[in-house]
Design a protein around this motif. Structure first.
Motif, PDB file in Angstrom:
ATOM      1  N   GLU A 142       0.826  -1.211   0.000  1.00 61.46           N
ATOM      2  CA  GLU A 142       0.000   0.000   0.000  1.00 61.46           C
ATOM      3  C   GLU A 142       0.861   1.262   0.000  1.00 61.46           C
ATOM      4  OE1 GLU A 142      -2.502  -0.344   3.393  1.00 61.46           O
ATOM      5  OE2 GLU A 142      -3.160  -2.371   2.865  1.00 61.46           O
ATOM      6  N   THR A 143       1.968   1.212   0.742  1.00 61.72           N
ATOM      7  CA  THR A 143       2.861   2.366   0.771  1.00 61.72           C
ATOM      8  C   THR A 143       3.445   2.642  -0.605  1.00 61.72           C
ATOM      9  OG1 THR A 143       3.429   1.914   3.078  1.00 61.72           O
ATOM     10  CG2 THR A 143       4.939   3.310   1.831  1.00 61.72           C
ATOM     11  N   LEU A 144       3.880   1.592  -1.281  1.00 61.83           N
ATOM     12  CA  LEU A 144       4.445   1.772  -2.625  1.00 61.83           C
ATOM     13  C   LEU A 144       3.383   2.261  -3.602  1.00 61.83           C
ATOM     14  CD1 LEU A 144       6.720  -1.400  -2.830  1.00 61.83           C
ATOM     15  CD2 LEU A 144       7.389   0.960  -2.314  1.00 61.83           C
ATOM     16  N   ILE A 145       2.156   1.774  -3.451  1.00 65.78           N
ATOM     17  CA  ILE A 145       1.073   2.242  -4.329  1.00 65.78           C
ATOM     18  C   ILE A 145       0.820   3.729  -4.104  1.00 65.78           C
ATOM     19  CG2 ILE A 145      -1.405   2.069  -4.794  1.00 65.78           C
ATOM     20  CD1 ILE A 145      -1.194  -0.921  -4.197  1.00 65.78           C
ATOM     21  N   GLY A 146       0.715   4.121  -2.851  1.00 66.01           N
ATOM     22  CA  GLY A 146       0.480   5.534  -2.561  1.00 66.01           C
ATOM     23  C   GLY A 146       1.611   6.414  -3.034  1.00 66.01           C
ATOM     24  N   ALA A 147       2.856   5.961  -2.859  1.00 64.00           N
ATOM     25  CA  ALA A 147       4.002   6.750  -3.314  1.00 64.00           C
ATOM     26  C   ALA A 147       4.007   6.882  -4.829  1.00 64.00           C
ATOM     27  CB  ALA A 147       5.297   6.106  -2.831  1.00 64.00           C
TER      28      ALA A 147
END
Length: 410
Positions: A142-147
């Motif tokens: 999720e963090t990579l998607i948001g970034a």
């Protein structure tokens, strides 16, 4: 019915304002990242993705590209720390303190820079919702998607240009400086107690806080112009606004010194007017034209249309010429005053010198000179950077097996 739609109409009229554009961009990036995370993550509510997108979507494209990597590092480091803690101890009061300590240390190690606190923030948020190690890795996804969504939004949908708010801040600053000059002029011909003169001095000192706020708005505008494909002459805009603010800052300092001089003069005349009537009228006339010149200068440096700039420059030149004539008349009158009251010659001379400094700083020639100096400085810096790049390229070519040069240069 028209009144019911009034708020909506006001929003539509303001849709081009940078604050409105940035709000819409941040909201859209968070929603898009959440929708993508719903499809790719096994979490029922992947809120880490929109959280990261909000953190990554910067106000300007330049700040995104320069700080985005550090921000992503901070978020990912915090998530990884939370994964380890959630697998070992879960959330307790002592584990919370330990993860905050570890996050701040790790933030320094991963060179998160000014985003070190976000390592701890991300770790606490993830630790609070992540109790099972099997689902913790979804937080990394999720963090990579948001970034990724945040970075793509800033590349595909270029952030707004903040020149307008910076120009308004400069214009407001000039308006407050003009108001100060008007207030000073209104008190010159009357008896001015020391308390009233000191009040004007405090008003002049408050300009320092105003300048700090304008400087922050200008730095945001400068960042919004860098690397922005929608702006063709971003460098020129930045330098015009920056040199203009530098001029206004110098004038504000000189005005504060003038208020100090008038306060000292009020102490020497506790029962009399500050100045003789003819001198007071001459100084009032000088300050009146100076006040208009300050406002015209702000309009000149913030004008986006050439016609407006030409009108502002013509008005500024006219006011400065008239102010210099008033200054010359004031000098003659002050000379007679010095002969009658030699003990006050320093204060009278200081008032004249300070007025000269403001008029000199506001001059069109001074502005052009300062702007050319900044352009030359920027050109030198660019040449030095390119020279370093050429030297590095030459070294890389020389280091290649086939790139050695013979003594004859063949």
């Amino acid at each position: 019915m028209p009144q019911a739609f009034a708020p909506l109409l006001r929003v539509l009229r303001r849709h081009h304002e940078p604050a409105v554009v940035q709000t819409v961009r941040s909201t859209a990036a968070a929603v898009v990242s959440y929708v993508i995370a719903l499809r790719l993550s096994s979490e029922p509510a992947p809120l880490t993705a929109p959280l990261t997108a909000l953190l990554v979507v910067q106000v300007t494209l330049y700040s995104t590209l320069t700080t985005g990597i550090r921000r992503v590092n901070s978020v990912v480091a915090g998530v990884l720390l939370a994964i380890g803690f959630s697998a070992l101890v879960g959330l307790t009061w002592w584990s919370l303190g330990l993860i905050i300590l570890a996050s701040l240390v790790v933030g320094r190690l991963v060179k998160a820079g000014e985003f070190v606190p976000e390592v701890a923030i991300s770790a606490m948020l993830v630790l609070g919702v992540t109790r099972v190690a099997d689902t913790a890795w979804d937080r990394v996804l999720e963090t990579l998607i948001g970034a990724a969504v945040g970075l793509l939004f800033n590349v595909l949908f270029v952030p707004p240009v903040w020149v307008g708010p910076a120009s308004e801040a400069i214009t407001d600053l000039a308006g407050r400086m003009r108001a100060l000059l008007v207030h000073i002029s209104a008190e010159l011909g009357d008896h001015t107690p020391v308390e009233k003169a000191a009040a004007r001095l405090h008003e002049a000192r408050r300009l320092d806080n105003d300048i700090a706020q304008v400087d922050a708005a200008l730095r945001q505008a400068e960042d919004s112009l860098r690397l922005n494909p929608r702006v063709r002459e971003g460098l020129l805009f930045r330098l015009v606004l920056r040199t203009g603010l530098d001029t206004l800052e110098i004038c504000a300092v000189v005005l504060r010194v003038s208020c100090r001089t008038l306060t000292d003069l009020a102490k020497t005349r506790p029962a009399d007017p500050l100045l003789a009537p003819d001198i007071a009228r001459a100084l009032q006339e000088l300050y009146a034209h100076t006040a208009v010149a300050v406002e015209s200068f702000a309009q000149l440096i913030t004008a986006q249309v050439s016609a407006n700039a030409e009108d502002a420059e013509a008005r500024l030149t006219e006011e400065l010429n008239t102010a210099r004539l008033s200054r010359d008349r004031l000098a003659i009158l002050l000379l007679d005053q010095v002969r009658a009251h030699p003990g006050e010659w320093q204060l009278h001379g200081a008032l004249l010198a300070e007025a000269d400094r403001v008029l000199d700083e506001l001059g069109v020639e001074k502005r052009s000179e300062r702007l050319m100096e900044e352009l030359d400085r920027h050109s030198r810096e660019q040449r030095e950077r390119h020279a370093q790049l050429h030297r590095l390229t030459g070294r890389l070519r020389t280091a290649r097996p086939g790139g050695r040069r013979t003594p004859g240069g063949e």
